[in-house]
Design an enzyme around this catalytic site. Sequence first.
Site, short mmCIF file in Angstrom:
data_model
loop_
_atom_site.label_atom_id
_atom_site.label_comp_id
_atom_site.label_asym_id
_atom_site.label_seq_id
_atom_site.Cartn_x
_atom_site.Cartn_y
_atom_site.Cartn_z
N ASP A 8 0.87 -1.18 0.00
CA ASP A 8 0.00 0.00 0.00
C ASP A 8 0.91 1.23 0.00
O ASP A 8 2.13 1.13 -0.18
CB ASP A 8 -1.00 -0.04 1.17
CG ASP A 8 -0.36 0.29 2.52
OD1 ASP A 8 0.88 0.39 2.60
OD2 ASP A 8 -1.11 0.45 3.51
N CYS A 65 3.26 -2.84 4.05
CA CYS A 65 2.37 -1.72 4.35
C CYS A 65 3.09 -0.88 5.40
O CYS A 65 4.30 -1.04 5.58
CB CYS A 65 0.97 -2.18 4.76
SG CYS A 65 0.85 -3.11 6.30
N THR A 67 3.10 -0.93 8.71
CA THR A 67 3.70 -1.81 9.72
C THR A 67 3.96 -3.22 9.22
O THR A 67 4.65 -3.99 9.90
CB THR A 67 2.73 -1.94 10.91
OG1 THR A 67 1.49 -2.45 10.41
CG2 THR A 67 2.51 -0.60 11.60
N HIS A 98 11.47 -23.29 9.46
CA HIS A 98 10.52 -24.02 10.31
C HIS A 98 9.07 -23.88 9.85
O HIS A 98 8.28 -24.78 10.06
CB HIS A 98 10.63 -23.52 11.76
CG HIS A 98 11.88 -23.98 12.45
ND1 HIS A 98 12.10 -23.82 13.80
CD2 HIS A 98 13.00 -24.59 11.96
CE1 HIS A 98 13.29 -24.32 14.12
NE2 HIS A 98 13.86 -24.78 13.02
N HIS A 133 8.88 -30.32 11.18
CA HIS A 133 8.28 -29.02 10.83
C HIS A 133 7.19 -29.18 9.77
O HIS A 133 6.21 -28.43 9.76
CB HIS A 133 9.35 -28.04 10.36
CG HIS A 133 10.44 -27.85 11.37
ND1 HIS A 133 10.19 -27.30 12.61
CD2 HIS A 133 11.75 -28.17 11.36
CE1 HIS A 133 11.32 -27.27 13.31
NE2 HIS A 133 12.28 -27.80 12.57
C1 RB5 Z 1 -2.07 2.96 6.35
O1 RB5 Z 1 -2.09 4.19 6.97
C2 RB5 Z 1 -1.69 1.89 7.39
O2 RB5 Z 1 -2.76 1.63 8.22
C3 RB5 Z 1 -1.22 0.62 6.69
O3 RB5 Z 1 -0.14 0.90 5.86
C4 RB5 Z 1 -0.75 -0.52 7.56
O4 RB5 Z 1 0.21 -0.10 8.47
C5 RB5 Z 1 -1.81 -1.33 8.19
O5 RB5 Z 1 -1.55 -2.33 8.87
#
Ligand code: RB5
Length: 142
Positions: A8, A65, A67, A98, A133
């Site tokens: 994203d 994304c 995080t 694993h 595994h």
């Molecule tokens: C977008 O702002 C953010 O929510 C997305 O990139 C991500 O971190 C979601 O898990």
Amino acid sequence: MKLAIGSDHGGYELKEFIKDKLVETGHEVVDYGTFHGESVDYPDVGREVALAIQAEQAQYGIVFCGTGIGISLAANKVKGIRCALVSEEFSARMSRAHNNANMLAMGGRTVGPELAWSIMLAFLETEFEGGRHARRVAKIEG
Ligand code: RB5
């Protein structure tokens, strides 16, 4: 190796960095977007890359994304997908050795580019160990 990649807006810059390094090092990369920094919904991209891996259109899927959390959650909803959210090299190796992870997720806002590249290499270099595994991984599928 043929790889499917996607992000994203929160992972866009890191995706571009990793894509360039992968191409420079001889990998074939299919990019599922996003192709700009404008806001897009991570579940859409995560699912698209996951479906490509499920259909064996590439060996591994690499998704980003902000995080890495949202896009990994979305990818893991697709049957047969084992997407590992990773922010250091040891877990990258273990996710392959694993867990036989077939997708890797990282956060564009949590992992720097050079660390992300080290994680990427560790993931690609590590083989699944099988054995006990394999039994455990089979249980994930139910
Ligand atoms: C977008 O702002 C953010 O929510 C997305 O990139 C991500 O971190 C979601 O898990």
